[in-house]
Design an enzyme around this catalytic site. Sequence first.
Site, PDB file in Angstrom:
ATOM      1  N   GLU A  84       0.826  -1.212   0.000  1.00  0.00           N
ATOM      2  CA  GLU A  84       0.000   0.000   0.000  1.00  0.00           C
ATOM      3  C   GLU A  84       0.862   1.264   0.000  1.00  0.00           C
ATOM      4  O   GLU A  84       0.522   2.251  -0.655  1.00  0.00           O
ATOM      5  CB  GLU A  84      -0.974  -0.006   1.178  1.00  0.00           C
ATOM      6  CG  GLU A  84      -1.915  -1.202   1.230  1.00  0.00           C
ATOM      7  CD  GLU A  84      -2.747  -1.470  -0.021  1.00  0.00           C
ATOM      8  OE1 GLU A  84      -2.841  -0.597  -0.914  1.00  0.00           O
ATOM      9  OE2 GLU A  84      -3.299  -2.573  -0.121  1.00  0.00           O
ATOM     10  N   ILE A  85       1.977   1.256   0.703  1.00  0.00           N
ATOM     11  CA  ILE A  85       2.878   2.421   0.688  1.00  0.00           C
ATOM     12  C   ILE A  85       3.474   2.595  -0.702  1.00  0.00           C
ATOM     13  O   ILE A  85       3.597   3.721  -1.199  1.00  0.00           O
ATOM     14  CB  ILE A  85       3.949   2.315   1.798  1.00  0.00           C
ATOM     15  CG1 ILE A  85       3.275   2.461   3.176  1.00  0.00           C
ATOM     16  CG2 ILE A  85       5.047   3.361   1.605  1.00  0.00           C
ATOM     17  CD1 ILE A  85       4.164   2.109   4.360  1.00  0.00           C
TER      18      ILE A  85
END
Length: 169
Positions: free
Chosen positions: A134-135
Site C-alpha cells: 500500500e505504501i
Amino acid sequence: MAIRPIVRFPNPLLTRKAETITRFDAALEALAADLLDTMRDAPGVGITAPHIGILERVTVIEFDRESGARTFVNPEVIWCSDEKATHTEGSVSMPGILEEVERPRAVRVRYQTLGGETIDEEADGFMATCLQHEIDQLDGIFWTQRLSRLKRDRAIKKFEKLTREQARG
C-alpha cells in the site's frame, strides 16, 4: 459511509505519488470510512485513496472484521529487514490477477492516526507485505512493477483478456 468507484489499471493515477495529508478532520475520517466500505465491497484486504482517484496518503488495511480495520495516514517505511518473504499479491484496481511478490519480511513504519498522532510500529509477515504494497501505491508504484518483466507482461495480458471477456458479458 459510501462505496466509491475504483480506478482500474492502467489508469495513470495509479502511477502518481499521493500528497501528504495535513488536515486531520471530519473529511479525512469520511474518506477512511469510504475506503473501508469500498475495500470490503471489492473485496480486498487493503486499499489506498489513489485506488478511488484521490491522491492523498491514506490507506486502510483489514484482514478480517473480527480483528478490525486499521487506518494509516502518511505512512512511510523507515526500516526493512534484509530477510525476504514471498506472498501472493493483487490489487482492487486489477481484480482477478494474483502473483507472488518478494519483499522484506519485516518493516518498521511511521504513520499518523486519523487524529494526527505519529506512531512508529514494526510489522512482519503478511502485515509487513500489505504495508509495503500500500505504501508503494501511495508512492505511485503499482504492485506489478515489483514483478519480473515476464511475470508483469503475463499478468497484464491476463488482465486485458479478463477485461475484454467481462465487457462482452
